[in-house]
Design an enzyme around this catalytic site. Sequence first.
Site, mmCIF file in Angstrom:
data_model
loop_
_atom_site.group_PDB
_atom_site.id
_atom_site.type_symbol
_atom_site.label_atom_id
_atom_site.label_comp_id
_atom_site.label_asym_id
_atom_site.label_seq_id
_atom_site.Cartn_x
_atom_site.Cartn_y
_atom_site.Cartn_z
ATOM 1 N N TYR A 100 -24.349 20.053 -12.760
ATOM 2 C CA TYR A 100 -23.606 20.198 -14.166
ATOM 3 C C TYR A 100 -24.513 20.608 -15.489
ATOM 4 O O TYR A 100 -24.093 21.044 -16.377
ATOM 5 C CB TYR A 100 -22.472 19.127 -14.490
ATOM 6 C CG TYR A 100 -21.481 18.989 -13.520
ATOM 7 C CD1 TYR A 100 -20.555 19.808 -13.783
ATOM 8 C CD2 TYR A 100 -21.423 18.187 -12.391
ATOM 9 C CE1 TYR A 100 -19.170 19.851 -12.764
ATOM 10 C CE2 TYR A 100 -20.486 18.136 -11.505
ATOM 11 C CZ TYR A 100 -19.465 18.786 -11.659
ATOM 12 O OH TYR A 100 -18.349 18.678 -11.006
ATOM 13 N N PHE A 146 -13.938 7.657 -13.109
ATOM 14 C CA PHE A 146 -12.773 8.518 -12.960
ATOM 15 C C PHE A 146 -12.833 9.862 -12.341
ATOM 16 O O PHE A 146 -14.039 9.934 -11.807
ATOM 17 C CB PHE A 146 -12.396 9.044 -14.642
ATOM 18 C CG PHE A 146 -13.475 9.373 -15.507
ATOM 19 C CD1 PHE A 146 -14.599 8.731 -15.952
ATOM 20 C CD2 PHE A 146 -13.557 10.723 -15.400
ATOM 21 C CE1 PHE A 146 -15.453 9.378 -16.630
ATOM 22 C CE2 PHE A 146 -14.680 11.421 -16.137
ATOM 23 C CZ PHE A 146 -15.484 10.654 -16.727
HETATM 24 C C1 LIG Z 1 -19.909 21.616 -6.074
HETATM 25 C C2 LIG Z 1 -18.883 22.512 -6.070
HETATM 26 C C3 LIG Z 1 -17.682 22.249 -6.755
HETATM 27 C C4 LIG Z 1 -19.427 24.081 -6.511
HETATM 28 O O1 LIG Z 1 -18.505 25.221 -6.443
HETATM 29 P P1 LIG Z 1 -18.537 26.449 -6.333
HETATM 30 O O2 LIG Z 1 -17.155 27.205 -6.491
HETATM 31 O O3 LIG Z 1 -19.330 26.875 -5.051
HETATM 32 O O4 LIG Z 1 -19.553 26.885 -7.637
HETATM 33 P P2 LIG Z 1 -19.868 28.218 -8.201
HETATM 34 O O5 LIG Z 1 -19.756 29.215 -7.104
HETATM 35 O O6 LIG Z 1 -18.970 28.413 -9.443
HETATM 36 O O7 LIG Z 1 -21.411 28.054 -8.555
HETATM 37 C C5 LIG Z 1 -21.994 28.296 -9.763
HETATM 38 C C6 LIG Z 1 -23.337 28.094 -9.425
HETATM 39 O O8 LIG Z 1 -23.609 26.692 -9.501
HETATM 40 C C7 LIG Z 1 -24.591 26.426 -8.354
HETATM 41 N N1 LIG Z 1 -24.048 25.319 -7.545
HETATM 42 C C8 LIG Z 1 -22.850 24.981 -7.570
HETATM 43 N N2 LIG Z 1 -22.779 24.032 -6.600
HETATM 44 C C9 LIG Z 1 -24.111 23.569 -6.374
HETATM 45 C C10 LIG Z 1 -24.711 22.433 -5.620
HETATM 46 N N3 LIG Z 1 -23.871 21.375 -5.052
HETATM 47 N N4 LIG Z 1 -25.831 22.518 -5.776
HETATM 48 C C11 LIG Z 1 -26.773 23.376 -6.174
HETATM 49 N N5 LIG Z 1 -26.292 24.546 -6.948
HETATM 50 C C12 LIG Z 1 -24.820 24.396 -6.925
HETATM 51 C C13 LIG Z 1 -24.182 27.701 -7.498
HETATM 52 O O9 LIG Z 1 -25.272 28.111 -6.729
HETATM 53 C C14 LIG Z 1 -24.184 28.645 -8.606
HETATM 54 O O10 LIG Z 1 -25.346 29.117 -9.151
HETATM 55 P P3 LIG Z 1 -25.832 30.412 -9.828
HETATM 56 O O11 LIG Z 1 -24.777 30.545 -10.876
HETATM 57 O O12 LIG Z 1 -27.182 30.514 -9.837
HETATM 58 O O13 LIG Z 1 -25.301 31.359 -8.774
HETATM 59 C C15 LIG Z 1 -18.386 22.854 -4.591
HETATM 60 O O14 LIG Z 1 -19.527 23.153 -3.856
HETATM 61 C C16 LIG Z 1 -17.723 21.552 -3.884
HETATM 62 O O15 LIG Z 1 -16.472 21.308 -3.799
HETATM 63 N N6 LIG Z 1 -18.525 20.486 -3.539
HETATM 64 C C17 LIG Z 1 -18.157 19.446 -2.840
HETATM 65 C C18 LIG Z 1 -17.424 18.563 -3.900
HETATM 66 C C19 LIG Z 1 -18.326 18.390 -5.134
HETATM 67 O O16 LIG Z 1 -19.405 17.930 -5.220
HETATM 68 N N7 LIG Z 1 -17.674 18.497 -6.305
HETATM 69 C C20 LIG Z 1 -18.234 17.651 -7.518
HETATM 70 C C21 LIG Z 1 -17.393 16.811 -7.825
HETATM 71 S S1 LIG Z 1 -18.269 16.042 -9.200
#
Ligand SMILES: CC(C)(COP(=O)(O)OP(=O)(O)OC[C@H]1O[C@@H](n2cnc3c(N)ncnc32)[C@H](O)[C@@H]1OP(=O)(O)O)[C@@H](O)C(=O)NCCC(=O)NCCS
Length: 403
Positions: A119, A403
């Site tokens: 984040y 949350f």
């Molecule tokens: C984390 C999560 C929500 C990311 O969603 P996503 O749709 O793949 O994210 P985006 O494609 O919009 O990525 C945006 C950027 O963040 C980076 N990023 C996203 N998740 C990341 C992660 N877990 N670790 C490292 N980098 C990450 C991407 O590489 C991308 O980078 P860039 O803009 O430099 O190319 C998804 O992988 C997920 O659902 N993970 C499991 C559940 C989770 O962890 N949820 C978060 C709850 S707090």
Amino acid sequence: MEIRSIKRDEFREYASVWERTFNFDGKDEELEQEADAHELDRSIVAVDSDRFVGTGGSFSFDMTVPGGSVAAAGLTAIAVLPTHRRQGVLTAMMRHHFDDVREREEPVSILRASESLIYSRFGYGVSTLDARWKIRKAEAVLLPGPEGNGSISMIDVERARTVLPEVYASAARSTPGFLSRNESIWKHAFLDLEHWRGGFTSNRFVVYEEQGRAHGYLRYRVKDTWEQSIPKNEVLAAELMALTPEAEMALWRFVFSMDLIDVVRTQNRPVHELLDVLLAEPRRLEKRRVDGIWTRLVDVPAALSARRYRVPGRVVFEVVDRFLPDSGGRFALEGSLDGASCEPTGEEPDLIVDAGALGACYIGGGSFEMLRVAGRVEGTREAVRLADTMFSWHVDPWCPHYF
Ligand SMILES: CC(C)(COP(=O)(O)OP(=O)(O)OC[C@H]1O[C@@H](n2cnc3c(N)ncnc32)[C@H](O)[C@@H]1OP(=O)(O)O)[C@@H](O)C(=O)NCCC(=O)NCCS
């Protein structure tokens, strides 16, 4: 791809996205309660070819800040299906979230992260820490400390439903980082479904009272384990909330005097607490810190003028906001213990900060000086010192709410 909110009859499909993403099987019996606890008008779903592929949502919190409180959107339920990851779904949902936060005029967005590297890119910084510790009961020798003339009693869940919210609401007023808990949050907190307990008992409740008034409570569970006829039971002090040092120590004395217990664990405590100085052998307590609440200022002037400042001062900030450039800019903050104002300005900045750095320092947890050394804050030593003194508070920020 469409981004929108869901209706109640779509909650099953919405929940199935996080179940597949977070790798668990949800039970139908809890769906209704989950749906009740969510603010559906704040839910977010990413829809691709009529299928839900990403989810999110937020809670409407009041977050305690030094000397006051601020409306804060608590981002939650973020998940993107494994088939759709790294295609910008989260990024699109974040934009939707910030649009919603602006429309509702909430100055701040907050979250708890499943992974701490996600984040920062969206302008969040770590503003509170959670401490988890464990100690063998036999090694938890307490020094003489504050003692009140109140009494400890075990209460049933019905009484707990009244006592806990009252004590929590009083505790929330004095510690930056506390989040308001409304009725539906408390209802959810008391659910205590068996498959959430991880082998521990149901919740037990203890209250410390003086002159008929509750000054503190403990919610705990026990894991029943015996090895070769020796009790190896573990107590999980899930939430201990106290309004006075006397209540706090009475509740810890209760925990450390329970029979048949080998280990005491906690889930989320402040990094520094009274117990640290009242243990005869502090090194016996094994403590781990993790990032707690991540904070992001969406409306910098509204957020900075919602709090009070420890010493009077004036600082001109330039906030560099890569994800929401129009939330950045130059702002003149003037604040003291009596009030604060913050306005856009054309003046030269005293400090240049990135959005995440400001989020980290907002309620007194982060250090501008440390961030200057790390290269995320620019400014003179004097300006950094003044900002650190103004933003610090006599109570460290902490958030016991999940949350
Ligand atoms: C984390 C999560 C929500 C990311 O969603 P996503 O749709 O793949 O994210 P985006 O494609 O919009 O990525 C945006 C950027 O963040 C980076 N990023 C996203 N998740 C990341 C992660 N877990 N670790 C490292 N980098 C990450 C991407 O590489 C991308 O980078 P860039 O803009 O430099 O190319 C998804 O992988 C997920 O659902 N993970 C499991 C559940 C989770 O962890 N949820 C978060 C709850 S707090």
